[in-house]
Every structure is written in C-alpha cells, then in structure tokens.
Write a protein that holds these residues in place. Structure first.
Motif, PDB file in Angstrom:
ATOM      1  N   ARG A   1       0.681  -1.257  -0.159  1.00 54.81           N
ATOM      2  CA  ARG A   1      -0.060  -0.044   0.102  1.00 54.81           C
ATOM      3  C   ARG A   1       0.873   1.212   0.025  1.00 54.81           C
ATOM      4  N   ASP A   2       1.930   1.115  -0.880  1.00 56.26           N
ATOM      5  CA  ASP A   2       2.760   2.353  -0.948  1.00 56.26           C
ATOM      6  C   ASP A   2       2.588   2.982  -2.279  1.00 56.26           C
ATOM      7  N   TRP A   3       1.287   3.676  -2.188  1.00 51.55           N
ATOM      8  CA  TRP A   3       0.596   4.072  -3.592  1.00 51.55           C
ATOM      9  C   TRP A   3       1.631   5.132  -4.526  1.00 51.55           C
ATOM     10  N   ARG A   4       2.396   5.683  -3.758  1.00 56.10           N
ATOM     11  CA  ARG A   4       3.218   6.642  -4.413  1.00 56.10           C
ATOM     12  C   ARG A   4       4.096   5.910  -5.414  1.00 56.10           C
ATOM     13  N   LYS A   5       5.101   4.883  -4.671  1.00 52.48           N
ATOM     14  CA  LYS A   5       5.749   3.937  -5.535  1.00 52.48           C
ATOM     15  C   LYS A   5       4.918   3.084  -6.519  1.00 52.48           C
ATOM     16  N   SER A   6       3.785   2.739  -6.141  1.00 54.54           N
ATOM     17  CA  SER A   6       3.106   1.993  -7.246  1.00 54.54           C
ATOM     18  C   SER A   6       2.720   2.883  -8.465  1.00 54.54           C
TER      19      SER A   6
ATOM     20  N   HIS B   1      -7.000   1.610  10.379  1.00 52.66           N
ATOM     21  CA  HIS B   1      -6.348   1.224   9.220  1.00 52.66           C
ATOM     22  C   HIS B   1      -6.449   2.618   8.139  1.00 52.66           C
ATOM     23  N   THR B   2      -6.972   3.494   8.627  1.00 53.67           N
ATOM     24  CA  THR B   2      -7.291   4.863   7.706  1.00 53.67           C
ATOM     25  C   THR B   2      -6.153   5.354   7.284  1.00 53.67           C
ATOM     26  N   HIS B   3      -5.003   5.190   7.816  1.00 51.90           N
ATOM     27  CA  HIS B   3      -3.895   5.660   7.325  1.00 51.90           C
ATOM     28  C   HIS B   3      -3.570   5.070   5.878  1.00 51.90           C
ATOM     29  N   GLN B   4      -3.890   4.129   5.467  1.00 54.12           N
ATOM     30  CA  GLN B   4      -3.703   3.501   4.257  1.00 54.12           C
ATOM     31  C   GLN B   4      -4.005   4.442   3.029  1.00 54.12           C
ATOM     32  N   LEU B   5      -5.060   5.374   3.325  1.00 49.27           N
ATOM     33  CA  LEU B   5      -5.574   6.304   2.315  1.00 49.27           C
ATOM     34  C   LEU B   5      -4.597   7.639   1.990  1.00 49.27           C
ATOM     35  N   GLN B   6      -4.512   7.611   0.815  1.00 47.66           N
ATOM     36  CA  GLN B   6      -3.635   8.792   0.456  1.00 47.66           C
ATOM     37  C   GLN B   6      -4.506   9.591  -0.705  1.00 47.66           C
ATOM     38  N   PRO B   7      -5.497  10.433  -0.216  1.00 54.72           N
ATOM     39  CA  PRO B   7      -6.289  11.010  -1.113  1.00 54.72           C
ATOM     40  C   PRO B   7      -5.800  11.889  -2.361  1.00 54.72           C
ATOM     41  N   ASP B   8      -4.411  12.320  -1.990  1.00 50.22           N
ATOM     42  CA  ASP B   8      -3.710  13.353  -3.014  1.00 50.22           C
ATOM     43  C   ASP B   8      -3.321  12.405  -4.153  1.00 50.22           C
ATOM     44  N   ILE B   9      -3.217  11.145  -4.088  1.00 42.92           N
ATOM     45  CA  ILE B   9      -2.510  10.393  -5.134  1.00 42.92           C
ATOM     46  C   ILE B   9      -3.483   9.777  -5.948  1.00 42.92           C
ATOM     47  N   ILE B  10      -3.875  10.436  -7.169  1.00 43.18           N
ATOM     48  CA  ILE B  10      -4.354   9.964  -8.208  1.00 43.18           C
ATOM     49  C   ILE B  10      -3.580   9.368  -9.305  1.00 43.18           C
TER      50      ILE B  10
ATOM     51  N   GLU C   1      -3.694  -7.303  -1.336  1.00 42.06           N
ATOM     52  CA  GLU C   1      -4.378  -6.423  -2.365  1.00 42.06           C
ATOM     53  C   GLU C   1      -5.722  -5.936  -1.860  1.00 42.06           C
ATOM     54  N   PHE C   2      -6.215  -6.509  -0.580  1.00 44.38           N
ATOM     55  CA  PHE C   2      -7.391  -5.938   0.118  1.00 44.38           C
ATOM     56  C   PHE C   2      -7.047  -4.712   0.758  1.00 44.38           C
ATOM     57  N   CYS C   3      -7.672  -3.552   0.746  1.00 39.77           N
ATOM     58  CA  CYS C   3      -7.153  -2.373   1.518  1.00 39.77           C
ATOM     59  C   CYS C   3      -8.477  -1.755   2.060  1.00 39.77           C
ATOM     60  N   VAL C   4      -8.280  -0.712   2.978  1.00 39.64           N
ATOM     61  CA  VAL C   4      -9.419  -0.126   3.892  1.00 39.64           C
ATOM     62  C   VAL C   4     -10.164   0.420   2.773  1.00 39.64           C
ATOM     63  N   ALA C   5      -9.874   1.037   1.656  1.00 42.13           N
ATOM     64  CA  ALA C   5     -10.858   1.709   0.811  1.00 42.13           C
ATOM     65  C   ALA C   5     -11.979   0.678   0.421  1.00 42.13           C
ATOM     66  N   LEU C   6     -11.504  -0.621   0.088  1.00 42.95           N
ATOM     67  CA  LEU C   6     -12.504  -1.576  -0.416  1.00 42.95           C
ATOM     68  C   LEU C   6     -13.446  -1.993   0.869  1.00 42.95           C
TER      69      LEU C   6
ATOM     70  N   GLU D   1      -7.207  -8.585  10.511  1.00 42.45           N
ATOM     71  CA  GLU D   1      -6.059  -9.391   9.982  1.00 42.45           C
ATOM     72  C   GLU D   1      -5.557  -9.000   8.685  1.00 42.45           C
ATOM     73  N   THR D   2      -6.354  -8.962   7.663  1.00 44.36           N
ATOM     74  CA  THR D   2      -6.167  -8.783   6.228  1.00 44.36           C
ATOM     75  C   THR D   2      -5.532  -7.257   6.224  1.00 44.36           C
ATOM     76  N   LEU D   3      -6.025  -6.252   6.614  1.00 43.61           N
ATOM     77  CA  LEU D   3      -5.588  -4.961   6.354  1.00 43.61           C
ATOM     78  C   LEU D   3      -4.427  -4.665   7.178  1.00 43.61           C
ATOM     79  N   ALA D   4      -4.013  -5.815   8.368  1.00 38.20           N
ATOM     80  CA  ALA D   4      -2.710  -5.382   9.203  1.00 38.20           C
ATOM     81  C   ALA D   4      -1.655  -6.016   8.486  1.00 38.20           C
ATOM     82  N   ALA D   5      -2.080  -6.748   7.317  1.00 42.23           N
ATOM     83  CA  ALA D   5      -0.855  -7.432   6.530  1.00 42.23           C
ATOM     84  C   ALA D   5      -0.765  -7.007   5.204  1.00 42.23           C
ATOM     85  N   PRO D   6       0.544  -6.980   4.421  1.00 39.59           N
ATOM     86  CA  PRO D   6       0.480  -6.803   3.002  1.00 39.59           C
ATOM     87  C   PRO D   6      -0.495  -7.543   2.081  1.00 39.59           C
TER      88      PRO D   6
END
Length: 400
Positions: free
Chosen positions: A163-168, A390-399, A362-367, A355-360
């Motif tokens: 969930r490193d959206w910037r590098k993704s 788990h809301t820290h996973q969101l990065q609204p500025d990365i489109i 594809e599933f993420c808090v947005a889903l 547990e899913t959200l605590a580990a790397p």
C-alpha cells in the motif's frame, strides 16, 4: 541457438502469455547446442514456475526441470547461472526459500549487477514476508534493467501490496513508458485510484478518460467495478453476460454473487448449486488445496447448506498453507471474511478483515469502506474501530 534464446527473452518480457512459444524456442536452442546452459536455466525457471503457480501441476514438469538442472551441474557447476537456476528450483518446486536465497547469494558474488538475481531475491523475500527487503531488491532490479516490463510490473505490484501508492504510481508510469498506454495498464490506474483515495468520485474521471480512449467494451472490468461499488447490480449482471471470453466458473460465481446482493435469492441459489457441483469435483481431484475448499465452502453457503459451510470453513482455517506463505496466505483472509459473512458469523468476519488489513495484500481499507459485501457489518462497533485503525492506508492526494 543464441538467436532463439534472445527471442525467448523478448517474448518472456511481454504482457501476453507466451510460455508455450518460449518453451519451444528454448528446447530448439538446446537441440542446436546441447551445452547451452543459459537455455537450460531459463527452461528450469519456466517449468518450475508453471508447477508452483498451478498452470500445470504435473510432476513431469519437475522431472524435466530436475533433468536440466543435473545437466547444467555436469556442464558448469561453478557457473553463477547454474546457481541461479538451482535457486529457482528450490524456490518454485520445493518452496525452500532459505536454500533458494543461499544459491542466489553464491551467484551474486560472481554477478553483483545481474538484474535477474535481484529480481529473484525479491520474489523469494516477498514469499518469506520480508516486504521491505523484497521491495529494495525489486527496485535494484528495475534500476539495472529499466526496460524490463516484468520487473517493473512486479515492483509496482509489490508497492500495491504494501500500500505504498506513491511508488505504485511511479512504477506503473514506468510500465506505461515501456509498453505504451494499453488497456490493462489504464484499467489498473482506475483500480489503484479507488484503493489510494477510497473515493468513487475521484475514480470516475479516470474511468471516463479510459472509456473515451479505448471504448466501453475494453473497460468492462472497470465499469463492472464502478457499477458494483455504486450498487448497480443489474448493470453488473449485464456486463457478466457480455463477457464472452470470461472463465465459465468465474462467470457463474459472479452471477450468483450479484443476484444475492440484488435480493434475487432463488436465482443466486440456482448458480451456487451449479458451482457446488464443480467445486465438489475439484475437491475430489485435489483435497489438499485451500482454494478448492474455499470454492466448496462458498458454494455450500450460497446453496443454503450453512452447517456444511461452517465445517468447511474451519477446515480451511486449519490448513497450514494458509499461513506458510506471506503472499498466498494473505490472499485468503478477506475470502474467509466473505465466507463468514455468508454463514452468519460477523464477529469472525471482522476478525479476518482486521488481520487482512494489518498485513500486505490486495485488500485495502478503501474496499472495506466501499464494497457492498460489507454493508451488513457497518453497524458493528468493531467495524468502525477497524476503519479507524487502518485509515492511514488512504492517500487521497494520489490519483493515478
């Protein structure tokens, strides 16, 4: 022989699945030059990868790979290419990650700038759960071989999983520079925009741009996702019917799922009963694979056999493969959450989602925020606590 080997490398790095053609090219290269160890090494990686990923679970593939590895050992046991091939054999055929890393380490002494080695070590470290180190290896591989689509793809994928959206986004852009603006990459932009922002509104302009560029038919999976998240299940069902190239079992499962969400329970059970028959046969063929148990348990639940599905769910949890692999193991937790929603055990569903959200993965808090599947959980206090954790996973500025 060299020309065939080079051509096999070009085809291996493309988006389309060219495995069969690549295998023929490499086997022809070996026929022309029986001492061509590079061709042996690439074939070993392909054969064992096909076995590992279930493309072809035939043990004869491993026998072929073992035969070629023995030939390589006789021809050049001190070659770094031999140790690279041996590492892939340990990794893919035996899941012996420590042994694989040891072989890659030996090869690296002689070839410290071999991008394939960094890529291979990234793959293994990912399976071992060393995600930071895995990402470092992948990035080194891309730096050494910036024109490789497969290396950029795995690096972008790993960034997505952590969930490193910037590098993704960075490596998705690199993939686009290599291969051009193909529909698969642009569709991924849409999915990643949803994942990073948790906002359908942010993703809608991306989808509109993609449809304008490639047409609505090419963007059908993204349109289906948009309809699903918008709770337009009728459109979801229409898009499933229009997918003439879809896997039949997957289409059945999608229809059963959408009919259930749309409140058409008789239609949903009709398709789940078909899936139950398919899943029963798959389970008889391979009762040791958790994916077969998952399909069987979901089909049981959807068909109305809740007690049976509950028993199957507990067998799933008990299977050691669930936790032995940091990549495929994490894939199962949100599936288990879905299963426990189906059998009416929301507390267990919430536990697995956390547990899913605590580990790397594809599933993420947005889903969790957006998917209709979790609507039945939203009034539970634990659901709100999970979102907050788990809301820290969101990065609204990365489109994307």
């Amino acid at each position: 022989a060299w020309d065939l080997y080079v051509k096999s490398g070009i085809l291996s790095g493309q988006v389309d699945d060219n495995r069969d053609t690549v295998i023929v090219l490499l086997e022809n290269a070996i026929e022309l030059d029986p001492e061509f160890i590079l061709a042996y090494g690439r074939l070993i990686a392909i054969y064992t990868n096909e076995y590992f990923n279930g493309y072809d679970p035939d043990e004869k593939l491993l026998d072929k790979a073992r035969h070629y590895l023995n030939l390589m050992g006789k021809l050049a046991s001190d070659s770094p290419d031999y140790h690279l091939a041996k590492g892939f054999f340990h990794y893919y055929s035996e899941r012996d990650y420590d042994a694989a890393m040891a072989e890659f380490g030996i090869a690296r002494i002689r070839q410290p700038n071999n991008s394939e080695l960094f890529w291979a070590m990234g793959l293994v470290k990912r399976r071992m759960g060393d995600w930071v180190e895995s990402m470092e290896y992948f990035e080194q591989a891309v730096n050494l071989d910036p024109r490789s689509f497969k290396k950029s793809r795995l690096t972008a994928e790993t960034a997505q999983l952590i969930r490193d959206w910037r590098k993704s986004r960075k490596y998705l852009e690199q993939m686009a520079m290599i291969i051009g603006p193909i529909p698969q990459l642009l569709e991924l932009r849409y999915f990643l925009t949803i994942s990073s922002t948790g906002s359908l509104e942010a993703a809608e302009p991306v989808l509109g741009e993609l449809i304008e560029q490639f047409g609505s038919d090419e963007m059908a999976p993204a349109r289906e996702m948009q309809a699903y998240l918008s709770r337009d299940f009728k459109t979801c069902l229409e898009l499933v019917d229009l997918d003439v190239e879809g896997v039949p079992e997957e289409k059945l499962e999608a229809k059963a799922f959408y009919f259930k969400l749309n409140g058409q329970l008789d239609s949903s059970r009709f398709y789940y009963k078909q899936l139950l028959d398919i899943a029963s046969h798959a389970l008889k063929r391979d009762p040791g694979h958790w994916l077969n148990w998952l399909g069987y348990a979901k089909a049981q639940a959807g068909s109305g056999d809740i007690p049976g599905a509950q028993i199957s769910a507990r067998k799933l949890i008990a299977m050691t493969e669930i936790t032995s692999d940091a990549v495929s193991g994490n894939m199962l937790w949100d599936e288990l959450a879905s299963l426990f929603i189906m059998v009416g055990e929301p507390d267990r569903a919430l536990k697995f989602l956390d547990e899913t959200l605590a580990a790397p993965g594809e599933f993420c808090v947005a889903l969790l925020m957006l998917e209709p599947e979790y609507d039945s959980l939203r009034n539970f206090p634990e659901y709100s606590r999970i979102l907050k954790r788990h809301t820290h996973q969101l990065q609204p500025d990365i489109i994307f």
